[in-house]
Structures are given as structure tokens and as C-alpha cells.
Design an enzyme around this catalytic site. Structure first.
Site, PDB file in Angstrom:
ATOM      1  N   PRO A 184      -1.407   2.121   9.248  1.00 27.71           N
ATOM      2  CA  PRO A 184      -1.708   1.008  10.166  1.00 27.71           C
ATOM      3  C   PRO A 184      -1.660   1.435  11.630  1.00 27.71           C
ATOM      4  O   PRO A 184      -1.297   2.572  11.938  1.00 27.71           O
ATOM      5  CB  PRO A 184      -0.578   0.011   9.874  1.00 27.71           C
ATOM      6  CG  PRO A 184       0.548   0.849   9.366  1.00 27.71           C
ATOM      7  CD  PRO A 184      -0.063   2.014   8.661  1.00 27.71           C
ATOM      8  N   THR A 192      -7.368   6.950   5.667  1.00 29.58           N
ATOM      9  CA  THR A 192      -8.143   7.216   6.885  1.00 29.58           C
ATOM     10  C   THR A 192      -7.177   7.686   7.965  1.00 29.58           C
ATOM     11  O   THR A 192      -6.197   7.000   8.267  1.00 29.58           O
ATOM     12  CB  THR A 192      -8.858   5.928   7.338  1.00 29.58           C
ATOM     13  OG1 THR A 192      -9.648   5.467   6.247  1.00 29.58           O
ATOM     14  CG2 THR A 192      -9.723   6.173   8.557  1.00 29.58           C
ATOM     15  N   CYS A 221      -9.342  -2.320   8.349  1.00 30.59           N
ATOM     16  CA  CYS A 221      -9.716  -0.997   8.853  1.00 30.59           C
ATOM     17  C   CYS A 221     -10.548  -0.953  10.129  1.00 30.59           C
ATOM     18  O   CYS A 221     -10.315  -0.079  10.960  1.00 30.59           O
ATOM     19  CB  CYS A 221     -10.420  -0.225   7.752  1.00 30.59           C
ATOM     20  SG  CYS A 221      -9.296   0.125   6.384  1.00 30.59           S
TER      21      CYS A 221
HETATM   22  P1  NAD Z   1      -2.431  -0.669   1.182  1.00 35.66           P
HETATM   23  O1  NAD Z   1      -1.434  -1.098   2.204  1.00 35.66           O
HETATM   24  O2  NAD Z   1      -3.088  -1.692   0.310  1.00 35.66           O
HETATM   25  O3  NAD Z   1      -1.744   0.394   0.184  1.00 35.66           O
HETATM   26  C1  NAD Z   1      -0.962   1.459   0.598  1.00 35.66           C
HETATM   27  C2  NAD Z   1       0.183   1.635  -0.411  1.00 35.66           C
HETATM   28  O4  NAD Z   1       0.894   2.840  -0.117  1.00 35.66           O
HETATM   29  C3  NAD Z   1       1.212   0.504  -0.377  1.00 35.66           C
HETATM   30  O5  NAD Z   1       1.281  -0.124  -1.648  1.00 35.66           O
HETATM   31  C4  NAD Z   1       2.531   1.225   0.005  1.00 35.66           C
HETATM   32  O6  NAD Z   1       3.669   0.681  -0.647  1.00 35.66           O
HETATM   33  C5  NAD Z   1       2.246   2.634  -0.475  1.00 35.66           C
HETATM   34  N1  NAD Z   1       3.102   3.644   0.148  1.00 35.66           N
HETATM   35  C6  NAD Z   1       3.384   3.808   1.461  1.00 35.66           C
HETATM   36  N2  NAD Z   1       4.202   4.875   1.629  1.00 35.66           N
HETATM   37  C7  NAD Z   1       4.437   5.401   0.391  1.00 35.66           C
HETATM   38  C8  NAD Z   1       5.199   6.517  -0.087  1.00 35.66           C
HETATM   39  N3  NAD Z   1       5.872   7.311   0.735  1.00 35.66           N
HETATM   40  N4  NAD Z   1       5.222   6.753  -1.429  1.00 35.66           N
HETATM   41  C9  NAD Z   1       4.532   5.955  -2.282  1.00 35.66           C
HETATM   42  N5  NAD Z   1       3.803   4.872  -1.883  1.00 35.66           N
HETATM   43  C10 NAD Z   1       3.737   4.612  -0.555  1.00 35.66           C
HETATM   44  O7  NAD Z   1      -3.527   0.176   1.953  1.00 35.66           O
HETATM   45  P2  NAD Z   1      -5.074   0.385   1.538  1.00 35.66           P
HETATM   46  O8  NAD Z   1      -5.882  -0.773   1.986  1.00 35.66           O
HETATM   47  O9  NAD Z   1      -5.140   0.846   0.133  1.00 35.66           O
HETATM   48  O10 NAD Z   1      -5.437   1.586   2.525  1.00 35.66           O
HETATM   49  C11 NAD Z   1      -4.926   2.884   2.312  1.00 35.66           C
HETATM   50  C12 NAD Z   1      -5.672   3.849   3.218  1.00 35.66           C
HETATM   51  O11 NAD Z   1      -7.064   3.859   2.866  1.00 35.66           O
HETATM   52  C13 NAD Z   1      -5.637   3.496   4.702  1.00 35.66           C
HETATM   53  O12 NAD Z   1      -5.579   4.682   5.445  1.00 35.66           O
HETATM   54  C14 NAD Z   1      -6.965   2.802   4.945  1.00 35.66           C
HETATM   55  O13 NAD Z   1      -7.412   2.956   6.272  1.00 35.66           O
HETATM   56  C15 NAD Z   1      -7.882   3.542   3.997  1.00 35.66           C
HETATM   57  N6  NAD Z   1      -9.051   2.779   3.521  1.00 35.66           N
HETATM   58  C16 NAD Z   1      -8.911   1.488   3.139  1.00 35.66           C
HETATM   59  C17 NAD Z   1     -10.013   0.783   2.642  1.00 35.66           C
HETATM   60  C18 NAD Z   1      -9.909  -0.665   2.223  1.00 35.66           C
HETATM   61  O14 NAD Z   1     -10.941  -1.253   1.906  1.00 35.66           O
HETATM   62  N7  NAD Z   1      -8.750  -1.285   2.189  1.00 35.66           N
HETATM   63  C19 NAD Z   1     -11.243   1.438   2.491  1.00 35.66           C
HETATM   64  C20 NAD Z   1     -11.335   2.778   2.874  1.00 35.66           C
HETATM   65  C21 NAD Z   1     -10.221   3.432   3.384  1.00 35.66           C
HETATM   66  C1  UGA Z   2     -15.362  -1.499   5.650  1.00 35.28           C
HETATM   67  C2  UGA Z   2     -16.539  -0.541   5.425  1.00 35.28           C
HETATM   68  O1  UGA Z   2     -17.705  -1.295   5.091  1.00 35.28           O
HETATM   69  C3  UGA Z   2     -16.225   0.441   4.303  1.00 35.28           C
HETATM   70  O2  UGA Z   2     -17.286   1.385   4.193  1.00 35.28           O
HETATM   71  C4  UGA Z   2     -14.930   1.175   4.641  1.00 35.28           C
HETATM   72  O3  UGA Z   2     -14.575   2.050   3.590  1.00 35.28           O
HETATM   73  C5  UGA Z   2     -13.822   0.172   4.846  1.00 35.28           C
HETATM   74  O4  UGA Z   2     -14.201  -0.749   5.907  1.00 35.28           O
HETATM   75  C6  UGA Z   2     -12.522   0.781   5.270  1.00 35.28           C
HETATM   76  O5  UGA Z   2     -12.492   1.872   5.798  1.00 35.28           O
HETATM   77  O6  UGA Z   2     -11.550   0.058   5.082  1.00 35.28           O
HETATM   78  P1  UGA Z   2     -14.453  -3.688   4.449  1.00 35.28           P
HETATM   79  O7  UGA Z   2     -13.631  -3.819   5.689  1.00 35.28           O
HETATM   80  O8  UGA Z   2     -13.769  -3.784   3.136  1.00 35.28           O
HETATM   81  O9  UGA Z   2     -15.205  -2.260   4.458  1.00 35.28           O
HETATM   82  O10 UGA Z   2     -15.615  -4.772   4.446  1.00 35.28           O
HETATM   83  P2  UGA Z   2     -17.038  -4.902   5.194  1.00 35.28           P
HETATM   84  O11 UGA Z   2     -18.022  -5.329   4.208  1.00 35.28           O
HETATM   85  O12 UGA Z   2     -17.365  -3.714   6.007  1.00 35.28           O
HETATM   86  O13 UGA Z   2     -16.779  -6.122   6.172  1.00 35.28           O
HETATM   87  C7  UGA Z   2     -15.910  -5.999   7.298  1.00 35.28           C
HETATM   88  C8  UGA Z   2     -15.986  -7.266   8.130  1.00 35.28           C
HETATM   89  O14 UGA Z   2     -17.246  -7.365   8.792  1.00 35.28           O
HETATM   90  C9  UGA Z   2     -15.856  -8.548   7.306  1.00 35.28           C
HETATM   91  O15 UGA Z   2     -15.054  -9.470   8.003  1.00 35.28           O
HETATM   92  C10 UGA Z   2     -17.291  -9.032   7.194  1.00 35.28           C
HETATM   93  O16 UGA Z   2     -17.384 -10.411   6.966  1.00 35.28           O
HETATM   94  C11 UGA Z   2     -17.818  -8.639   8.565  1.00 35.28           C
HETATM   95  N1  UGA Z   2     -19.293  -8.515   8.617  1.00 35.28           N
HETATM   96  C12 UGA Z   2     -19.940  -7.615   7.844  1.00 35.28           C
HETATM   97  C13 UGA Z   2     -19.999  -9.303   9.520  1.00 35.28           C
HETATM   98  O17 UGA Z   2     -19.418 -10.121  10.257  1.00 35.28           O
HETATM   99  N2  UGA Z   2     -21.360  -9.174   9.578  1.00 35.28           N
HETATM  100  C14 UGA Z   2     -22.044  -8.286   8.813  1.00 35.28           C
HETATM  101  O18 UGA Z   2     -23.283  -8.196   8.940  1.00 35.28           O
HETATM  102  C15 UGA Z   2     -21.314  -7.482   7.914  1.00 35.28           C
END
Ligand code: NAD
Ligand code: UGA
Length: 461
Positions: free
Chosen positions: A94, A133, A278
Site C-alpha cells: 500500500p 506491484t 492500485c
Molecule cells: P491483498 O491485500 O488483497 O492481499 C495481500 C495479502 O498478503 C493479505 O492477505 C496479507 O495478509 C498477506 N500478507 C502480507 N504480509 C504477509 C506475510 N509476511 N506473509 C504472508 N502473508 C502476508 O492485496 P492484493 O489486492 O492481492 O494485491 C497484492 C499485490 O498485487 C499488490 O502489490 C497490488 O498492487 C498488486 N496487484 C493487485 C491487483 C488487484 O486487482 N487487486 C492487480 C494487479 C496487481
Molecule cells: C486495474 C487494471 O485494469 C489492471 O490491469 C491492473 O492489474 C490492476 O488495476 C492493478 O494493478 O491492480 P482494476 O483496478 O481491478 O484493474 O479495475 P479497472 O477495470 O482498471 O477499473 C479501475 C477503475 O477505473 C474502476 O473504478 C472503474 O470503474 C474505473 N473506470 C474504468 C472508469 O471510470 N472508466 C473506464 O473507462 C474504465
């Protein structure tokens, strides 16, 4: 550890990324044993139950067919590190809330703690894969921690393999990704580790979509991809403000602009603003990196994407106030949709949080409705002072309200019986469509005063 499995893969972090990505690998590679561990025992218990901790269309079926066969969820972090040779790290990263870089830099404490856990419990060489990330050059820090200790000839190769799935479409995104990105050191062992990871994805993804690169380009590409996507939304949202002043229609402008194949049609939907865990965090991370390298103009450029997003949310409130005779005090407002987008229960950084809080500052009485996100909404609004209730049924939620603020594009909202909703609302009845998903003309004909985003309002006075 059963010997029948071809590879043993571990993921540390069972969140929105770790759970679905590992379920997909287990599904596509039945001869691999995939373990997902987390320090959060409740989350692991949920992954092992019929009530998964996240809502994601299609995920339940994949987990049901793999769990206990070659997919395992556990809290035994130390043992799992010992048992597995390929370790994905998908812990949360975060925005930092304290100290240097607060509000902008990535908080890498969970990341570093994980690196140290891997070092402590490893009894053999490992491939460690950054799935989270991270700021560019984090792999270097990981390598320093892991290989700096020179532990009994154990060697760690660190790879970067950022995840591009979007919530709500995660299964589709992982089944047919636009690309998979794998970055490694270009040393002999780095290239060998890279090959191991390519072979996993090649089980179901065409090889030409698996891109390999230098590790720093790979880390940076993830931040830049999110920054570009968010930039498109802020660009169209900025234009939506101009449309509202000029009687242009932002949907028509988006269509015209997006049909230029050099621009493309996706991510040009004007909205109440982007949310999610993100976009904001990753852009601010990019901004912080630029500042660190004294690239202040570049930092300002990217920071403006976040500022426009905040402006768009505040504009939504000001439009409501302006339309509703400059006072919301004591008026009942129904928020339809609290998740940051449709098809997820996730509310992290949802514009609905800001808007709900601002409406409460204006002393409105709130009713929040959402098909999947009410539990999270309750948590997000804990401690906010004012009148607020949570009702899943949209008809009941809207009853007696002065206005509907539609904040999430749930498809079910398109099909609501707005005549029935109108009958039960206070008059004049307002709709503010923060997602432009409703039939505005029809709502107007029913009797509503309709305020879309980036289009002329349809009002009776
Ligand atoms: P999340 O908060 O849902 O999950 C992270 C998990 O890691 C939590 O359950 C936490 O308890 C666990 N954790 C933290 N420290 C730990 C440790 N030392 N040992 C074991 N478990 C531990 O986060 P997320 O949404 O899955 O995102 C994870 C990463 O992926 C972030 O860097 C985010 O930017 C990236 N990412 C997220 C998305 C998305 O759509 N949410 C998409 C692409 C990339
Ligand atoms: C986004 C990226 O699309 C993923 O490729 C990436 O892996 C991810 O972030 C990440 O790194 O966490 P996500 O945040 O799950 O995925 O969802 P999106 O579909 O990208 O939407 C993000 C926000 O933009 C939402 O609030 C959506 O409603 C808004 N949005 C999207 C708009 O307001 N207008 C659009 O045209 C598209």
C-alpha cells in the site's frame, strides 16, 4: 510432500491477486502442487470454505475443482517456504502512511518481512517471483536481502512477473491475457530461472504473448501500464466537465475519439472517478520515483491524473448540491453501488467512500445499497458521523429518498423498474448517474430530473 507433482509452487499472500492467480495455475497445470499461504488465518479459513473471501465471477468453480487436489491454502508459512522451490510473493504494497514519502511512496514493510521470512526458512535454492506491484529496483533490494546473507551455498534468483488482471474479470484476464511479462537478470542463472517461469505460463498461454525483458523494465512497465490506464480515465473525465458546460455529450465524444485506431475505444468511459486499490497508489508511487530522481515536471504531470480524479468526485457532489437547491441537509440520498467497479465486492479507494462521507458532511441521510459490497461499505463508513443505513434491495433502499446517486455500474441497475422507484420517492426525484448506464431519456419521461456525467441534464424545471 507427495512426489507425484512435477513442480511445487508457493505463493505468499492470499489476496485478490494471490488467490485467483494460483487457482488459475493449479487449474491449468494439474501436475503442479500449488500452495497459497497467508498470515491472515481468517482469510485462509475463508479460502478453505464454501464462502471465498473475494467475489470474482468464475473463481468459485476453479477453486472447487482444484482445492485439495493440487491447490492448498495454509497459514504454515515457514514449512511452505522449506517445501517449495518456486515462490511467488503477492503481499500488499500500500501507499506509505508515515515518515518519508508518506502519502506517496510504496510501503514495503510487508514485502521486506516476506523476503526475510524466505531467507530464514529456506534450506535450498529458490526462485523468488515478485508478483506484487513494486517500485522499480525493488528486486535489487530483494536480492541484497536474500543473497547478501550467503547462506550455506543457497542461491536465490529474483524475477519480476507483475500481474495485469482487473477485478471482476480476473478469470478471463488470466485465461487469455494480452501479455505475460517476465523480467530477470540476464545472467546464466537468471535466464534459467526465467525459463522455468516461462514454461509454467506456456502451459496455456501462446508463447508470443509471454514477453521477457530486463528486470527493471519489467518492474517499471507495471507502474506505467496502470498510469496510462488511469490517465485515459482522467482525460475523459476532464472532458466530461467541459461537455457539461457546452452541451456536448461525452459518450459521443468518446466514441468519435476512440474510433481512431491509434487511440482505441477502451477506458474512455466518463465516470464519477476511478477507484480500486492500485491506480492511485501506483501513480503516486511513480510520482515519488520521479521526485526521487529530481524529475519534478514529470512528477507533476503524473500527479495531475490523481488530482483530476479527486476533482471529478468533488464535482459530483457540487453538481448534486447545485441541482438540489444548494442544500442536502436532512434529505435522504440513496447510493446505488458502493464497489469501486461492477462484479466485485472490493471497495478499496472506491469513489463511493469519498462521496458518502461528503454527503454526510452536507448532513444528508444516507442509504447505501450494493449487491456484493455492503460488508466492506459498513467497514469503510465506520465512525462516520450522521444517519446511514445499509439495504441490499435497491427498491427498499430508494424508498422515500430525494435522490439516487448511482456510483457503480452493476448491470442489474440497468434493468430496475424505475417507474416503481419513482412512485416511492420524494418529489422532485433526482437521479445522478455517475456511470452513465441508465436510459436517461426514459427516466426523464417517468418524471425524474436526470443528471448524467458529461451530458446535458434532463430536467422538468
Ligand atoms: P491483498 O491485500 O488483497 O492481499 C495481500 C495479502 O498478503 C493479505 O492477505 C496479507 O495478509 C498477506 N500478507 C502480507 N504480509 C504477509 C506475510 N509476511 N506473509 C504472508 N502473508 C502476508 O492485496 P492484493 O489486492 O492481492 O494485491 C497484492 C499485490 O498485487 C499488490 O502489490 C497490488 O498492487 C498488486 N496487484 C493487485 C491487483 C488487484 O486487482 N487487486 C492487480 C494487479 C496487481
Ligand atoms: C486495474 C487494471 O485494469 C489492471 O490491469 C491492473 O492489474 C490492476 O488495476 C492493478 O494493478 O491492480 P482494476 O483496478 O481491478 O484493474 O479495475 P479497472 O477495470 O482498471 O477499473 C479501475 C477503475 O477505473 C474502476 O473504478 C472503474 O470503474 C474505473 N473506470 C474504468 C472508469 O471510470 N472508466 C473506464 O473507462 C474504465
Amino acid at each position: 510432500m507427495p512426489v507425484k507433482f512435477h513442480k511445487n509452487i508457493l505463493c505468499i499472500g492470499a489476496g485478490y491477486v494471490g488467490g485467483p492467480t494460483m487457482a488459475m495455475i493449479a487449474h491449468q497445470c494439474p501436475d503442479y502442487r500449488v500452495t497459497v499461504v497467508d498470515v491472515d488465518a481468517r482469510r485462509i479459513a475463508a479460502w478453505n470454505s464454501d464462502n471465498l473471501p473475494i467475489y470474482e465471477p468464475g473463481l468459485d468453480a476453479i477453486v472447487r475443482s482444484t482445492r485439495g487436489r493440487n491447490l492448498f491454502f495454509s497459514t504454515e508459512v515457514a514449512q511452505a517456504i522449506k517445501d517449495n522451490e518456486i515462490i511467488f510473493v503477492s503481499v500488499n504494497t500500500p501507499t506509505k502512511t508515515f515518515g518519508a514519502g508518506a502519502g506517496m511512496a510504496a510501503d514495503l514493510q510487508y514485502w521486506e518481512k516476506t523476503a526475510r521470512q524466505i531467507l530464514t526458512h529456506s534450506e535450498s535454492s529458490k526462485i523468488v517471483i515478485e508478483k506484487s506491484t513494486l517500485p522499480v529496483k525493488t528486486a535489487l533490494a530483494m536480492e541484497c536481502i536474500l543473497n547478501g546473507a550467503e547462506k550455506n551455498g543457497i542461491h536465490f534468483d529474483v524475477l519480476s512477473n507483475p500481474e495485469f488482471l482487473a477485478e471482476g474479470t480476473a478469470i478471463k484476464d488470466m485465461t487469455e491475457p494480452d501479455r505475460v511479462l517476465i523480467g530477470s537478470r540476464e545472467t546464466e542463472s537468471g535466464l534459467k530461472a526465467r525459463h522455468e517461469l516461462v514454461e509454467i505460463y506456456a502451459r496455456w498461454i501462446p508463447r508470443e504473448k509471454i514477453i521477457t525483458s530486463n528486470i527493471w523494465s519489467c518492474e517499471l512497465s507495471k507502474l506505467v501500464s496502470n498510469a496510462f490506464l488511469a490517465q485515459r480515465i482522467s482525460s475523459v473525465n476532464a472532458i466530461s466537465a467541459l461537455c457539461e458546460k457546452t452541451e456536448a455529450d461525452v459518450a459521443e465524444v468518446s466514441r468519435a475519439v476512440g474510433m481512431d485506431s491509434r487511440i482505441g475505444a477502451k477506458f474512455l468511459n466518463a465516470s464519477v472517478g476511478f477507484g480500486g486499490s492500485c491506480f492511485k497508489k501506483d501513480i503516486l508511487n511513480l510520482v515519488y520515483l520521479c521526485k526521487h530522481y529530481h524529475l519534478d515536471e514529470v512528477a507533476d504531470y503524473w500527479e495531475s491524473v490523481v488530482r483530476i480524479n479527486e476533482y471529478q468526485q468533488e464535482r459530483f457532489i457540487l453538481n448534486m448540491l447545485n441541482a438540489m437547491f444548494n442544500t442536502l441537509a436532512g434529505k435522504k440520498i440513496c447510493i446505488l453501488g458502493f464497489a469501486f467497479k461492477a462484479d466485485t465486492g472490493d471497495t478499496r479507494e472506491s469513489p463511493a467512500i469519498f462521496i458518502a462521507r461528503r454527503l454526510m458532511e452536507e448532513k444528508a441521510d444516507l442509504v447505501v445499497s450494493d449487491p456484493k459490497a455492503l460488508a466492506n461499505a459498513r467497514e469503510d463508513l465506520k465512525g462516520a458521523s450522521g444517519s446511514i443505513s445499509f439495504i441490499e434491495d435497491p427498491y427498499e433502499a430508494a424508498r422515500g429518498s430525494h435522490a439516487i446517486a448511482l456510483l457503480t455500474e452493476w448491470s442489474t441497475y440497468r434493468g430496475l423498474d424505475f417507474e416503481k422507484i419513482y412512485r416511492d420517492m420524494a418529489k422532485p426525484a433526482f437521479i445522478f448517474d455517475g456511470r452513465n448506464i441508465l436510459d436517461h431519456q426514459k427516466c426523464f419521461e417517468i418524471g425524474f430530473d436526470v443528471y448524467p456525467t458529461g451530458k446535458p441534464p434532463l430536467t422538468h424545471f
